[in-house]
Write a protein that holds these residues in place. Structure first.
Motif, PDB file in Angstrom:
ATOM      1  N   SER A 135     -47.825  73.008 -16.521  1.00 44.13           N
ATOM      2  CA  SER A 135     -47.606  71.898 -15.718  1.00 44.13           C
ATOM      3  C   SER A 135     -46.392  71.589 -15.349  1.00 44.13           C
ATOM      4  O   SER A 135     -45.943  71.366 -14.087  1.00 44.13           O
ATOM      5  CB  SER A 135     -48.056  70.619 -16.594  1.00 44.13           C
ATOM      6  N   ALA A 138     -45.920  74.022 -12.097  1.00 42.65           N
ATOM      7  CA  ALA A 138     -46.601  73.548 -11.162  1.00 42.65           C
ATOM      8  C   ALA A 138     -46.194  72.460 -10.337  1.00 42.65           C
ATOM      9  O   ALA A 138     -45.810  72.300  -9.143  1.00 42.65           O
ATOM     10  CB  ALA A 138     -48.238  73.144 -11.417  1.00 42.65           C
ATOM     11  N   ALA A 139     -45.474  71.340 -11.314  1.00 41.82           N
ATOM     12  CA  ALA A 139     -44.626  70.341 -10.699  1.00 41.82           C
ATOM     13  C   ALA A 139     -43.285  71.012 -10.070  1.00 41.82           C
ATOM     14  O   ALA A 139     -42.988  70.079  -8.948  1.00 41.82           O
ATOM     15  CB  ALA A 139     -44.392  69.424 -11.887  1.00 41.82           C
ATOM     16  N   ASP A 164     -50.037  70.324  -5.806  1.00 41.04           N
ATOM     17  CA  ASP A 164     -48.895  69.999  -6.847  1.00 41.04           C
ATOM     18  C   ASP A 164     -49.551  70.574  -8.428  1.00 41.04           C
ATOM     19  O   ASP A 164     -48.922  70.083  -9.150  1.00 41.04           O
ATOM     20  CB  ASP A 164     -48.208  68.711  -6.921  1.00 41.04           C
ATOM     21  N   GLU A 165     -50.648  71.150  -8.310  1.00 34.03           N
ATOM     22  CA  GLU A 165     -51.282  71.479  -9.507  1.00 34.03           C
ATOM     23  C   GLU A 165     -51.724  73.005  -9.221  1.00 34.03           C
ATOM     24  O   GLU A 165     -52.057  73.515  -8.119  1.00 34.03           O
ATOM     25  CB  GLU A 165     -52.069  70.842  -9.986  1.00 34.03           C
ATOM     26  N   TYR A 166     -51.964  73.609 -10.242  1.00 32.20           N
ATOM     27  CA  TYR A 166     -52.462  74.803 -10.167  1.00 32.20           C
ATOM     28  C   TYR A 166     -54.070  74.883 -10.165  1.00 32.20           C
ATOM     29  O   TYR A 166     -54.717  74.162 -10.838  1.00 32.20           O
ATOM     30  CB  TYR A 166     -52.250  75.953 -11.307  1.00 32.20           C
TER      31      TYR A 166
END
Length: 198
Positions: A135, A138-139, A164-166
């Protein structure tokens, strides 16, 4: 002052750390070189012991594979400093960065420098590698995150950023050929990461 007690077969030694929670990256840079790996997640201290020999074998194998496959404009590096903010600091097991960024960076890389971050999951880092670091990376906008589960063959989980995330990971198990194409093309069987030489 915070203290840590490394778990060894010897009598515990207390390491005295400057500052108090929540820690900043500036605090962390004053910590002693005592064999532990210190990282920060939102000011909370993450402490890991020195890696095991099998972890180091897998890291060395992967570094060699990426070195051999990388075009000149990309450089794979093990265990670099990654500063994400004033209270977030990580040491990925391996990264790929632009070659020019290596020559321009003195102490720590910024998230914009990181094209690929890799973590090799061990029993002591399982939760943070699977959830916390995923997280955080990703952020921070790191486009690709590889998670290598050493206890599963090993196997490779490839996470690619979407917004904004995988996205859900693509999994490559031992015995099959992984062919990730970013940040550059490379192919290997994850099983080779733990295979003995010869």
């Amino acid at each position: 002052m915070a203290t840590t007690e490394p778990t060894t077969g010897h009598a515990p030694e207390r390491t005295v750390l400057r500052g108090k929670p929540p820690f900043s990256v500036d605090d962390l840079l004053t910590f002693p070189d005592d064999g532990n790996r210190y990282e920060l997640f939102d000011g909370s201290l993450l402490v890991s012991p020195s890696p095991t020999p099998m972890h180091q074998r897998a890291l060395a194998r992967l570094l060699r594979l990426l070195e051999d496959a990388a075009p000149p404009e990309f450089e794979p590096l093990p265990e670099v400093n990654l500063g994400i903010g004033p209270r977030d600091f990580f040491i990925p097991d391996l990264v790929v960065v632009p070659t020019g960024a290596v020559e321009e960076t003195e102490l720590m890389f910024a998230p914009d420098d990181i094209l690929l971050a890799v973590e090799l999951v061990s029993p002591t880092t399982r939760k943070r590698d699977r959830h916390m670091k995923r997280s955080a990376y990703a952020a921070a906008g790191i486009p690709i995150y590889w998670r290598i589960e050493l206890a599963e063959g090993p196997c490779l989980h490839v996470h690619e950023l979407a917004d904004d995330e995988y996205k859900p990971a693509v999994k490559y198990e031992a015995g099959e050929t992984a062919r990730p194409v970013a940040p550059f093309e490379v192919s290997f069987d994850p099983a080779v990461l733990l295979r003995s030489r010869g």
